[in-house]
Design a protein around this motif. Sequence first.
Motif, PDB file in Angstrom:
ATOM      1  N   THR A  45       0.844  -1.188   0.000  1.00 28.67           N
ATOM      2  CA  THR A  45       0.000   0.000   0.000  1.00 28.67           C
ATOM      3  C   THR A  45       0.878   1.236   0.000  1.00 28.67           C
ATOM      4  N   LYS A  46       0.336   2.354  -0.453  1.00 25.59           N
ATOM      5  CA  LYS A  46       1.082   3.608  -0.435  1.00 25.59           C
ATOM      6  C   LYS A  46       1.057   4.174   0.979  1.00 25.59           C
ATOM      7  N   ASP A  54      -2.397   6.917   6.463  1.00 21.29           N
ATOM      8  CA  ASP A  54      -2.479   5.703   5.653  1.00 21.29           C
ATOM      9  C   ASP A  54      -2.302   4.448   6.497  1.00 21.29           C
ATOM     10  N   GLY A 104      -9.084   2.863   2.806  1.00 18.78           N
ATOM     11  CA  GLY A 104      -8.109   1.873   2.361  1.00 18.78           C
ATOM     12  C   GLY A 104      -6.921   1.720   3.286  1.00 18.78           C
ATOM     13  N   GLY A 105      -6.842   2.532   4.329  1.00 19.86           N
ATOM     14  CA  GLY A 105      -5.708   2.464   5.254  1.00 19.86           C
ATOM     15  C   GLY A 105      -5.748   1.218   6.113  1.00 19.86           C
ATOM     16  N   ARG A 106      -4.626   0.936   6.767  1.00 20.02           N
ATOM     17  CA  ARG A 106      -4.522  -0.285   7.576  1.00 20.02           C
ATOM     18  C   ARG A 106      -4.119   0.024   9.012  1.00 20.02           C
ATOM     19  N   ARG A 136      -8.366  -3.410   7.826  1.00 17.08           N
ATOM     20  CA  ARG A 136      -8.344  -2.461   6.715  1.00 17.08           C
ATOM     21  C   ARG A 136      -9.617  -1.639   6.699  1.00 17.08           C
ATOM     22  N   ASP A 188      -6.065   4.078  -5.442  1.00 11.47           N
ATOM     23  CA  ASP A 188      -4.652   3.684  -5.425  1.00 11.47           C
ATOM     24  C   ASP A 188      -4.310   2.737  -4.288  1.00 11.47           C
ATOM     25  N   ALA A 189      -5.315   2.176  -3.617  1.00 10.91           N
ATOM     26  CA  ALA A 189      -5.032   1.256  -2.514  1.00 10.91           C
ATOM     27  C   ALA A 189      -5.549  -0.130  -2.855  1.00 10.91           C
ATOM     28  N   PRO A 190      -4.661  -1.098  -3.049  1.00 11.06           N
ATOM     29  CA  PRO A 190      -5.119  -2.439  -3.371  1.00 11.06           C
ATOM     30  C   PRO A 190      -5.876  -3.061  -2.208  1.00 11.06           C
TER      31      PRO A 190
END
Length: 327
Positions: free
Chosen positions: A143-144, A212, A240-242, A307, A314-316
């Motif tokens: 992830t970015k 993020d 999309g953050g973790r 998650r 842009d977040a898988p």
Amino acid sequence: MAVLRAVGEPTRLRLLALLAEAELTVTDMVDILGQSQPRISRHLKLLLEAALVERVKEGSWAFFRAAGEGAGARTVAALAALVDPGDPILASDRERLAAVRAKRSAEAQAFFSRHAADWGRLRALHVPEERVEKAVRDALSGTKLRSLLDLGTGTGRMLELFAPDIDRGLGIDASPEMLTLARAALDRAGIRHCSVRTGDIYSLALPRDAYDGVIIHQVLHFLDDGARAIREAARVLRPGGRLVVVDFAPHEQEFLREVQAHRRLGFARDVIEGWMAAAGLTPVRFTTLAPDNSGGDTLTVSIWVGRDPRIVNDAPVLPAAPAIEVA
């Protein structure tokens, strides 16, 4: 014009040069510049009004640093590029800054020395930190990771570990002593884009959707209300953050309640995953790290990943996965 007026004075330019290098108190700056506290405070007030400097309260203390984001940060970076590093006054300031850092380092080492026996006993019970750190890096891979928040940052090790991969990092801790250790560690590593602050893990003075990644590393077992801490961590996660939680699996080491003030003797997988789900996160990964000398008196480290399910381009998406047992 306010920005130009703020930097158009030698002392304020010296202060900016220092604060671009380190977080400092007014007392630190008085010692380094050899000027009075009221004079330093007046200069700082102008720099604050021009958004070139940030101030963070920490108990009865206040720390200052150069602006980390926005137009103020860009102005500070431009000025730093124009200043002659060989200027004798600035060189003298840097020498005195080195003395301040050396004092911090000595204080940190003294704290470690006082608690080394207890920490050493705990570390001997579980897997080496190198294995834990690798697993944490794996948990946040793919992830970015532009921004990282470390809750209960302690010595700041998680910030140090991820510093090469992020644009900015922030560590939060309730202990001034631990923040002293973290600042000393970040100083030694030359890390300028990460900082630490005092704060309440249950009520973060941070906006929603700000980071993020969030890490809670070996913290929940000290807390009365781990679910509340996870809810607050989820609040500051971007879409999309973790969230990565590192803690012990259930164990029976009662001495940790007395020696290190542990309130919980580890957590089952479903407990943390339930807290994550209740906070609106999707549990996506669970890893256990068992010590090599497996026995009744050892500790297994567990790592949970949750998650934020909101979709971003842009977040898988990391699919839910079964437990990953690591010998």
